[in-house]
Structure formats: C-alpha cells, structure tokens
Design an enzyme around this catalytic site. Structure first.
Site, PDB file in Angstrom:
ATOM      1  N   HIS A 175      22.022 -22.916  77.598  1.00 47.30           N
ATOM      2  CA  HIS A 175      22.621 -22.610  78.910  1.00 47.30           C
ATOM      3  C   HIS A 175      22.276 -23.656  79.984  1.00 47.30           C
ATOM      4  O   HIS A 175      23.151 -24.164  80.675  1.00 47.30           O
ATOM      5  CB  HIS A 175      22.146 -21.241  79.411  1.00 47.30           C
ATOM      6  CG  HIS A 175      22.429 -20.124  78.448  1.00 47.30           C
ATOM      7  ND1 HIS A 175      23.546 -20.097  77.648  1.00 47.30           N
ATOM      8  CD2 HIS A 175      21.743 -18.985  78.165  1.00 47.30           C
ATOM      9  CE1 HIS A 175      23.536 -18.981  76.921  1.00 47.30           C
ATOM     10  NE2 HIS A 175      22.448 -18.294  77.208  1.00 47.30           N
ATOM     11  N   ASP A 204      28.706 -20.581  74.133  1.00 45.74           N
ATOM     12  CA  ASP A 204      27.589 -20.543  75.079  1.00 45.74           C
ATOM     13  C   ASP A 204      28.170 -19.766  76.248  1.00 45.74           C
ATOM     14  O   ASP A 204      29.016 -20.301  76.995  1.00 45.74           O
ATOM     15  CB  ASP A 204      27.190 -21.955  75.513  1.00 45.74           C
ATOM     16  CG  ASP A 204      26.025 -21.922  76.495  1.00 45.74           C
ATOM     17  OD1 ASP A 204      26.018 -21.046  77.380  1.00 45.74           O
ATOM     18  OD2 ASP A 204      25.126 -22.760  76.382  1.00 45.74           O
ATOM     19  N   HIS A 205      27.763 -18.519  76.409  1.00 47.76           N
ATOM     20  CA  HIS A 205      28.511 -17.672  77.342  1.00 47.76           C
ATOM     21  C   HIS A 205      28.416 -18.160  78.786  1.00 47.76           C
ATOM     22  O   HIS A 205      29.225 -17.786  79.626  1.00 47.76           O
ATOM     23  CB  HIS A 205      28.123 -16.196  77.201  1.00 47.76           C
ATOM     24  CG  HIS A 205      26.852 -15.824  77.873  1.00 47.76           C
ATOM     25  ND1 HIS A 205      25.625 -16.013  77.307  1.00 47.76           N
ATOM     26  CD2 HIS A 205      26.601 -15.254  79.087  1.00 47.76           C
ATOM     27  CE1 HIS A 205      24.679 -15.587  78.130  1.00 47.76           C
ATOM     28  NE2 HIS A 205      25.245 -15.119  79.224  1.00 47.76           N
ATOM     29  N   LYS A 258      31.324 -18.320  82.529  1.00 47.87           N
ATOM     30  CA  LYS A 258      31.111 -17.780  83.878  1.00 47.87           C
ATOM     31  C   LYS A 258      32.017 -18.526  84.855  1.00 47.87           C
ATOM     32  O   LYS A 258      32.138 -19.756  84.789  1.00 47.87           O
ATOM     33  CB  LYS A 258      29.640 -17.944  84.292  1.00 47.87           C
ATOM     34  CG  LYS A 258      28.686 -17.036  83.509  1.00 47.87           C
ATOM     35  CD  LYS A 258      27.259 -17.186  83.992  1.00 47.87           C
ATOM     36  CE  LYS A 258      26.280 -16.483  83.073  1.00 47.87           C
ATOM     37  NZ  LYS A 258      26.175 -15.047  83.238  1.00 47.87           N
ATOM     38  N   LYS A 314      25.319 -17.979  69.668  1.00 49.54           N
ATOM     39  CA  LYS A 314      24.061 -18.685  69.693  1.00 49.54           C
ATOM     40  C   LYS A 314      22.979 -17.805  69.068  1.00 49.54           C
ATOM     41  O   LYS A 314      23.211 -16.601  68.998  1.00 49.54           O
ATOM     42  CB  LYS A 314      23.700 -19.099  71.114  1.00 49.54           C
ATOM     43  CG  LYS A 314      23.347 -17.920  72.033  1.00 49.54           C
ATOM     44  CD  LYS A 314      22.888 -18.402  73.373  1.00 49.54           C
ATOM     45  CE  LYS A 314      21.398 -18.527  73.476  1.00 49.54           C
ATOM     46  NZ  LYS A 314      20.696 -17.259  73.725  1.00 49.54           N
ATOM     47  N   GLU A 353      15.198 -15.039  85.393  1.00 53.63           N
ATOM     48  CA  GLU A 353      15.521 -13.633  85.116  1.00 53.63           C
ATOM     49  C   GLU A 353      14.386 -12.752  85.616  1.00 53.63           C
ATOM     50  O   GLU A 353      13.220 -13.139  85.552  1.00 53.63           O
ATOM     51  CB  GLU A 353      15.702 -13.423  83.621  1.00 53.63           C
ATOM     52  CG  GLU A 353      16.873 -14.171  83.048  1.00 53.63           C
ATOM     53  CD  GLU A 353      17.105 -13.806  81.599  1.00 53.63           C
ATOM     54  OE1 GLU A 353      17.887 -12.883  81.348  1.00 53.63           O
ATOM     55  OE2 GLU A 353      16.480 -14.425  80.730  1.00 53.63           O
ATOM     56  N   ARG A 397      26.637  -3.891  58.302  1.00 50.75           N
ATOM     57  CA  ARG A 397      25.931  -3.411  57.105  1.00 50.75           C
ATOM     58  C   ARG A 397      26.014  -1.898  56.974  1.00 50.75           C
ATOM     59  O   ARG A 397      26.123  -1.352  55.901  1.00 50.75           O
ATOM     60  CB  ARG A 397      24.461  -3.833  57.173  1.00 50.75           C
ATOM     61  CG  ARG A 397      24.232  -5.176  56.516  1.00 50.75           C
ATOM     62  CD  ARG A 397      22.773  -5.497  56.457  1.00 50.75           C
ATOM     63  NE  ARG A 397      22.312  -5.892  57.773  1.00 50.75           N
ATOM     64  CZ  ARG A 397      21.722  -7.049  58.039  1.00 50.75           C
ATOM     65  NH1 ARG A 397      21.513  -7.925  57.092  1.00 50.75           N
ATOM     66  NH2 ARG A 397      21.326  -7.352  59.254  1.00 50.75           N
ATOM     67  N   LYS A 448      11.571 -15.499  81.956  1.00 50.05           N
ATOM     68  CA  LYS A 448      11.750 -14.057  82.123  1.00 50.05           C
ATOM     69  C   LYS A 448      10.655 -13.548  83.051  1.00 50.05           C
ATOM     70  O   LYS A 448       9.617 -14.180  83.213  1.00 50.05           O
ATOM     71  CB  LYS A 448      11.651 -13.360  80.773  1.00 50.05           C
ATOM     72  CG  LYS A 448      12.776 -13.790  79.837  1.00 50.05           C
ATOM     73  CD  LYS A 448      13.224 -12.671  78.932  1.00 50.05           C
ATOM     74  CE  LYS A 448      14.325 -13.101  77.998  1.00 50.05           C
ATOM     75  NZ  LYS A 448      15.682 -12.943  78.536  1.00 50.05           N
ATOM     76  N   ASP A 476      16.013 -20.132  73.695  1.00 50.45           N
ATOM     77  CA  ASP A 476      16.902 -19.062  74.138  1.00 50.45           C
ATOM     78  C   ASP A 476      17.765 -19.483  75.336  1.00 50.45           C
ATOM     79  O   ASP A 476      18.914 -19.082  75.452  1.00 50.45           O
ATOM     80  CB  ASP A 476      16.050 -17.838  74.509  1.00 50.45           C
ATOM     81  CG  ASP A 476      16.880 -16.599  74.773  1.00 50.45           C
ATOM     82  OD1 ASP A 476      17.762 -16.303  73.951  1.00 50.45           O
ATOM     83  OD2 ASP A 476      16.648 -15.921  75.797  1.00 50.45           O
TER      84      ASP A 476
HETATM   85  C1  BG6 Z   1      21.226 -14.852  76.531  1.00 56.50           C
HETATM   86  C2  BG6 Z   1      19.767 -14.827  76.194  1.00 56.50           C
HETATM   87  O1  BG6 Z   1      21.864 -15.933  75.905  1.00 56.50           O
HETATM   88  O2  BG6 Z   1      21.380 -14.970  77.937  1.00 56.50           O
HETATM   89  C3  BG6 Z   1      19.064 -13.699  76.928  1.00 56.50           C
HETATM   90  O3  BG6 Z   1      19.610 -14.643  74.791  1.00 56.50           O
HETATM   91  C4  BG6 Z   1      19.331 -13.786  78.408  1.00 56.50           C
HETATM   92  O4  BG6 Z   1      17.667 -13.724  76.674  1.00 56.50           O
HETATM   93  C5  BG6 Z   1      20.824 -13.905  78.676  1.00 56.50           C
HETATM   94  O5  BG6 Z   1      18.812 -12.618  79.018  1.00 56.50           O
HETATM   95  C6  BG6 Z   1      21.095 -14.174  80.134  1.00 56.50           C
HETATM   96  O6  BG6 Z   1      22.479 -14.109  80.363  1.00 56.50           O
HETATM   97  P1  BG6 Z   1      23.055 -13.743  81.790  1.00 56.50           P
HETATM   98  O7  BG6 Z   1      24.526 -13.887  81.614  1.00 56.50           O
HETATM   99  O8  BG6 Z   1      22.615 -12.359  82.094  1.00 56.50           O
HETATM  100  O9  BG6 Z   1      22.466 -14.739  82.731  1.00 56.50           O
END
Ligand code: BG6
Length: 514
Positions: free
Chosen positions: A263, A200-201, A205, A171, A239, A62, A362, A258
């Site tokens: 995940h 979905d990252h 991994k 996501k 986390e 933007r 968290k 989240d």
């Molecule tokens: C993200 C969440 O998808 O994954 C975050 O939105 C989270 O809240 C993060 O902190 C954690 O990813 P990783 O790779 O650090 O475990």
C-alpha cells in the site's frame, strides 16, 4: 491495443453497460474478506446497476455449504457490512444466480464440479460467460488454486476472445522476492499477463485515483514537484486498531509485508513517478515501475534507514488495550513488527537528495493515511529573522483517509496593527464538495476486472521491484530477532527510533492534524 487500453482511466463506469456476461468465482467465499468487502461491493454494484445483465456468482470454499445457506449468509453479510442499506429486491437479482462449490483448493475433482456449475450457469443465461476467478484465500493455497485452474482448463477458457478468463489475486503476493518471482512463474504458466489482476485495494480508493489528476491536471504543481523546491515527503498510513482476530495471519506478516511493501509503496510510486505517456494501464504502470526501480537500497543495521517496533499495552480510543504479545494467537516469543518507518532515497534527476519518509503501524494515535509534501523554506527572505513573523514552510497534504481531501499550508498576515504573520490552511474536503457517498475500493476494482481495465492493478514486474527493495531488510530482521526491535505504547505515534530517523536530517513527523 484494445479500446480499454487506450482510454482506461474512467473505463470502469463508461464501459459497464457493455460489460461481458460474467460468472464471478470467489475462492475463500466463506472468509472474512468476502463477508466484509467483496459481497457488499457486489451488492453496491448491483444497486448502481453496474453489474452485467447476465451475472452469476459462485462461492468456492472448503466448508460444505448448501447453495441456499450460502445465499442466506451472503445476504446477512451484506446487511451487516454494506455502506448502503440492504434491499432484498436488489440483491435477489444476484442471489437467485448464486451457487456454492465445496472442495479442497488442491482437490482436482472440486474444479470439475466448478466447471459443471459454470456450464449450468451458461445454460441458464443462454450464452457463454466470461469467468473471473477471485482468489481471496490465505496465500498458502494461491499456488494450488492457480495450478488447478490451469490443469482443469478453466484458466484458458476463451483465451484470445472477449470472453477469456481472468484471475484476481489478493495480497500478499509473495513474502519476499523469491516467493513473488515463483508465484509470478506459476501464474504465468496458466494465465497470460493481461489475464492477471494483482490487487492492492489502496489503488481502488478514490483519493488514490485522484493523485493522478491532482498531479497531472494541475500544471501549477509540476514545476514545484522536484528537488529544487521539495524539502522532503512524509507518507503515513496509521491505524488505530490492533491486530484483532487476525493474529494468526499477521504474526507471519508484520507491518512491513502487510502495509509498507504494497500500500505505502503504491502511494510513493504515484506521488513521485514522472508523467506517463498516456492514461493507458501500461503507460501508468511503466512509470510506477521506473520509479520503484530508482529507489536506492536501504541502509541496514542500527543507524540505517529502517525502524521497526511492536505495541505494548496503552490507551487507544479512550480504552485500555493489551499489548501485541497479549493479543490472540500471538506467541510471547514473537518478534513481528507492528510498526515500520523508513527513509527512502530516489536516485533520479527529479528527486535526488529529497528524503521520502514512510511509516505504517497498528495501534497508533489515530487512523490517518496521508501524503505530506513539505516545500523548502527560503534561506533568506523579507520575513526571516524576526520573531513576530511565524513563517511555516509551505506544505501540501493529501489526505487519503479519513476526512479525504487536500490542504495547502500558506503564510498570511494576521489582521491588526501589529505586523504579525501565521500559517493558514486552504482546504478542500471530498465530503463537502462531493458528498460522502463514495464507492468502496473493492467496488471499483471488481468492476474494473469485469470490464478488463488493469490500470489499478499491480503488474508482475512492479511487485518484484518492490520486493527487491524490502527483501534484504526483512532478511536482516529475521537474523536479528528481537535485537533492534523497539516498542511503543498503544495510542502513541510510534517508537522514539522513528523520530530519530527524521531528526538526523532536522525533520520531524507531522503528527497528523497538527
Ligand atoms: C489490509 C491489511 O491490506 O489493509 C490490514 O492486511 C489493514 O492489516 C488494511 O488493516 C487497511 O486497509 P484500510 O482500507 O482500512 O486502510
């Protein structure tokens, strides 16, 4: 079936040299994800010479930003966040072909501008490019972007050829079943499913990819991987950090949307699914969907299968930290959960009767993601009933992060004349075996999208199967408001309700490292 569909598992690396000339368009280019993850991932792909030789990057956002300024900020983001040292000469090859398109996501004219930039990149390259659109904006504008990509003809560029457009969607993919179905419908209006890459990252991994190998390349595990031998499974994604500066987003999401819905469910699917017919993207995803569809509906209400909580002030990493309601952008009236624990039952021949516990939160005691498979303890045995023998149940722990690796807990005789035993660990660590220079998840995923390997992306029916499980729970919490919402001190392992969830079946959380 394309070559990639047949042999996709390691296609990312083996295919890169044949990767199509590409223009990558990042929507949300001045956002946090682009700065911290996407640009550094591109840089590291450039370091390894994994980007196609004709590669153009276009940022879309933007904010009006001149090309020169975007090039400058991209370079400094990489310098700040890349896992490997920034080298100007390497990034220059990409930076010289980096542009910026300003405009509202719902503003059609901006997409015409984007088209012109793509055309000019093709002119410079002297050949047509495939365009990969990466939507890394807040979810509120996903739909507008998809619609405009459709309306402008950008979505259907090169359809049916090797250069057809692709779209990567970040996501959260929806916030419940209805919105996920709607988003799938909008995406399907403009893109065909093979063009869509839902990210979905966690799937990018290394340790998560290794789950397939660990499970299906080690035949000694398969005979044990069922309800005859497994007592229960614990999946933890903990986390240490709080919500930080993401309060605005997080308070509308919460831990369940989240982390759990995506995940942790992916970890569950890969841990519990049956062996796929082949390593093709579709066969792997078929098995994941089957597994997700076998998860039984959660029992709702008090004494049910789910516990939610938020953190209060406490001690985290040796520092006093504020509670969730004192974080930036969090209203005092919020009833968003920062922790969720679940007990899942899988109704199939392999897993019937085996509880799968999952939790994520968290501000927990420490950062750890792991899958712990606890095997049954023999009811009777040579060593039972004698206090000198400390016999622990066998356990296989797959550490996703940090300290990536695998540990098997066995029992052993303590050396000496006394007849004593104790549990011991056989341990494998990525860092000691392979060194510590592991690619980041986003490197793998961006490269896979460029080469057209969908194995590590979520299929439409997969995301819907997961939302089908979570939606009734989220709706019941919405109705309950603060009722049944527990709290836990920052720096602890979560609320007492999470312990009670396991205690009901005589289990306790393995608080990692124990
Ligand atoms: C993200 C969440 O998808 O994954 C975050 O939105 C989270 O809240 C993060 O902190 C954690 O990813 P990783 O790779 O650090 O475990």
């Amino acid at each position: 079936m394309s070559d990639n569909d047949r042999h996709p598992f390691l296609a990312g690396l083996s295919k890169h040299r044949g990767a199509q000339p590409t223009c990558l368009v990042i929507f949300g280019a001045s956002g946090d994800l682009a700065a911290r993850k996407l640009l550094p991932a591109l840089y590291n792909l450039a370091v390894d010479s994994l980007l196609p030789s004709d590669f153009t990057l276009i940022g879309f956002g933007r904010k009006p930003i001149p090309d020169a300024e975007f090039r400058q900020t991209s370079s400094s983001d990489i310098e700040k966040f890349s896992r490997r040292e920034y080298r100007k000469d390497i990034w220059k090859r990409v930076c010289d072909h980096t542009y910026y398109q300003a405009g509202g996501y719902d503003e059609f004219a901006a997409y015409e501008g984007l088209k012109a930039k793509i055309a000019s990149a093709e002119k410079t390259a002297g050949r047509p490019l495939q365009v990969v659109f990466y939507i890394s904006t807040p979810p509120t504008v996903f739909e507008a972007i998809l619609e405009n990509l459709g309306k402008s003809g950008l979505a259907s560029r090169g359809l049916g050829t090797a250069l057809e457009s692709k779209v990567i969607i970040e996501k959260p993919f929806g916030r419940d079943l209805a919105s996920a179905v709607h988003l799938n419908t909008v995406a399907a209006r403009h893109f065909q499913e093979p063009q869509i890459y839902r990210i979905d990252h966690y799937l990018g991994k290394e340790t998560v990819q290794d789950l397939l190998v660990q499970r299906f390349a080690n035949p000694i595990l398969e005979p044990l991987w069922n309800n005859r031998h497994v007592d229960h499974v614990q999946i933890t994604v903990a986390e240490e950090l709080g919500v930080g500066s993401r309060g605005g987003y997080y308070d509308h999401s919460g831990a369940t949307r989240d982390m759990l819905q995506n995940h942790t469910m992916q970890l569950l699917a890969l841990t519990a699914m049956d062996q796929p017919a082949s390593l093709s993207a579709e066969h792997i995803r078929d098995e994941k969907v089957k597994l997700l569809q076998s998860v039984q509906p959660l029992r709702l209400g008090s004494g049910g299968d789910a516990v939610r909580a938020y953190y209060t002030a406490g001690l985290s990493g040796g520092e006093t930290v504020v509670g969730y309601h004192q974080e930036k952008d969090i209203p005092a009236s919020s009833f968003t959960e920062t922790f969720c624990a679940l007990k899942l039952s899988i109704d199939n021949a392999r897993w019937s009767g085996v509880p799968f516990y999952m939790r994520s939160g968290k501000r927990l005691a420490r950062r750890v993601s792991e899958i712990a498979v606890q095997f049954k303890q023999p009811v009777s045995g040579l060593f039972a009933g004698d206090s000198r023998y400390d016999i622990a149940p066998n356990r296989l722990v797959i550490q996703i992060q940090p300290d990536e690796g695998m540990t098997l807990v066995l029992n052993s005789k303590v050396p000496g004349l006394e007849p004593r035993t104790q549990p011991v660990r056989l341990s494998f660590r990525y860092a000691t075996t392979y060194g510590s220079n592991t690619p980041e998840a986003y490197e793998r995923l961006i490269l896979d999208a460029i080469v057209g390997d969908r194995t590590l992306f979520i299929r439409g029916d997969e995301t819907e199967a997961s939302w089908r499980l979570f939606t009734p729970l989220l709706q019941s919490w919405e109705k309950a408001g603060k009722q049944s919402l527990e709290s836990y001190a920052a720096g602890s392992w979560g609320p007492s309700g999470a312990d009670e969830l396991l205690a009901a079946q005589g289990h306790t959380w393995r608080n990692a490292g124990r």
